[in-house]
Write a protein that holds these residues in place. Sequence first.
Motif, PDB file in Angstrom:
ATOM      1  N   TYR A   1      -4.527   1.065  -4.691  1.00 52.53           N
ATOM      2  CA  TYR A   1      -5.993   1.005  -4.670  1.00 52.53           C
ATOM      3  C   TYR A   1      -6.531   0.498  -6.006  1.00 52.53           C
ATOM      4  O   TYR A   1      -7.457  -0.326  -6.029  1.00 52.53           O
ATOM      5  CB  TYR A   1      -6.578   2.375  -4.345  1.00 52.53           C
ATOM      6  CG  TYR A   1      -8.087   2.372  -4.225  1.00 52.53           C
ATOM      7  CD1 TYR A   1      -8.715   1.820  -3.110  1.00 52.53           C
ATOM      8  CD2 TYR A   1      -8.881   2.914  -5.236  1.00 52.53           C
ATOM      9  CE1 TYR A   1     -10.105   1.814  -3.002  1.00 52.53           C
ATOM     10  CE2 TYR A   1     -10.271   2.917  -5.136  1.00 52.53           C
ATOM     11  CZ  TYR A   1     -10.873   2.360  -4.018  1.00 52.53           C
ATOM     12  OH  TYR A   1     -12.247   2.337  -3.909  1.00 52.53           O
TER      13      TYR A   1
ATOM     14  N   CYS B   1       0.805  -1.229   0.000  1.00 51.80           N
ATOM     15  CA  CYS B   1       0.000   0.000   0.000  1.00 51.80           C
ATOM     16  C   CYS B   1       0.830   1.267   0.000  1.00 51.80           C
ATOM     17  O   CYS B   1       0.271   2.361  -0.019  1.00 51.80           O
ATOM     18  CB  CYS B   1      -0.968  -0.017   1.171  1.00 51.80           C
ATOM     19  SG  CYS B   1      -2.218  -1.332   1.031  1.00 51.80           S
TER      20      CYS B   1
ATOM     21  N   CYS C   1      -7.713   0.812   0.874  1.00 54.52           N
ATOM     22  CA  CYS C   1      -7.730  -0.554   0.327  1.00 54.52           C
ATOM     23  C   CYS C   1      -8.422  -1.508   1.292  1.00 54.52           C
ATOM     24  O   CYS C   1      -9.234  -2.350   0.882  1.00 54.52           O
ATOM     25  CB  CYS C   1      -6.301  -1.034   0.050  1.00 54.52           C
ATOM     26  SG  CYS C   1      -5.428  -0.140  -1.257  1.00 54.52           S
TER      27      CYS C   1
END
Length: 584
Positions: free
Chosen positions: A403, A397, A460
Amino acid sequence: MFCVKSSPVLKRTGPERIPFKWLLSSRRLRSTSAGAHRTSVDFEETREVYKSKDSLELLRSLVVFKLCSFDILVDKNKEIMDLGKTILGQRAFSQFMKMTFYGQFVAGEDHEAIRPLIQKNRAFGVGSVLDYSVEEDISQEDSEHDADFMDSSSSSAALCSDRMEEKYGAHKQFEDCAGGVTGARTYFDADEAKCDQHMETFIKCIKASGGSSMDGFSAIKMTALGRPQFLLKFSEILVKWQRFFTFLASQQGKDGLEALEQRLELRQLQDFLTKLGARGDFHGWFASRNQETSGCIDMLDWRSLIDGRTKTSDLLVVPNQGELEPLLLRFTEEEEKQLARVLQRMDILAKHALENGVRLMVDAEQTYFQPAISRLTLEMQRIYNRETPVIFNTYQCYLKEAYDNVTVDVEQSRREGWHFAAKLVRGAYMYQERERAAERGYEDPINPDYESTNRMYHRCLDHVLDEIALNRKANVMVASHNEDTVKHTLQRMNELGLSPTDNKVFFGQLLGMCDQISFPLGQAGFPVYKYVPYGPVDEVMPYLSRRAQENRGFMKGAQKERELLWKELKRRLASGELLHRPVY
């Protein structure tokens, strides 16, 4: 290109997203009004947090965390360990490491040596993700034999024109990847025999994981199963293909939209590509695959062209410097064989995982390998995640595109009817990735700061948790040492009516770190796992070196954990429990 055919794509138009949000909102209302069971966890009750540890283990943790907070020791850790080995000798040095850093972060040297620790953790509610952590330091000299491949990859075909290559090309990210890479368990010199040896090691790890906990995990590295040169080229193909889609979307005014919102109108696409010199009927090809096509395609439809490339070769031809050439780099016959062998090794590991009741955790690696790793993992998920989640992919991430990667893969799993399974991490190669981007002049793929990475992680995570609440076919491991992230997850689970016993949301931390998070979660009934490295002392040194570099920020900021350790030691001293022994 692949041995696995994709399922027909089911269309999801823009307006259909409204019921999705409405259903999610109504699910939250139902869970609240029904008085859903709410679980809270106390991360600061030290007597319960550390009841699995004796006082010497607590003291070791304090010493190791303090040493890891000094930059000079982290920056020069390899030189210091080499010096210690020279002064003490191999045997004494190994014993010192077992008493300190190795003993803190590594479970043992082999399957038998790690068994007591695994059993103890399991008795206190914490499972294991076994990871045979023998790594290789990759120097410039070690990687020189790959130079011919690297040269060829950097001079590969452009997307369709110099202008498009400059704006949307991927080649700089993939140039000279062997140079300057140290450690990170990237097997640049892996030939086919070595790949088979690595596979056998992973099989042993899977079998050992089968007895470690209910529904155990075993970690694997894709660069150990296939030649990195091949994975590098495959990644470049995938990135160029995706960026060409982004370029085409920009031609239709779709700049700035999220990945799944970028939809190409087929008639406009056909006209534009025909002007470029491409041959064939795009509109007709997609329409023949799905009679109910809306006249638009999205990123997942675009991906399907790669799956069926042998049937669409006339579509994938564009002008480059005055001549028509394939848009996608072609695999040689040997590369096609390498692809088949990687998938075959993955297939063997997946079958062993099923037989032993274990799930495979495919680790993330550097960005120039990750597209190929994720795509190959997805191919295995299509097969083995039909009935239950067996294969987990890892999403980093700290990447700007995290995402988009998560949402696109969730959507593909939904359309094709298999279980989405992910491990979410913040990321492991930040310093290396940023240095490479600066040196080679391509955009830094990493989020600009820790806070933006936090926002990306939670974004996410929230998307996957929403999918779990609605579809029940998604699964996530929250692999985080951040207490706020864990608390956020617990809060969202309560809001969505997700129970720990659903076994849809897992938690994970590294062995030797954040026990004040792992053990309270386990004792509260949540499925939580320690990432458990093991291997011979000398051969695990590169792993310890890398972890020291990766977690320098965490170690310097682990003030709260040190305070809790001191608090428990002082409590034991005052209560006469300094000789406390874990009972299990």
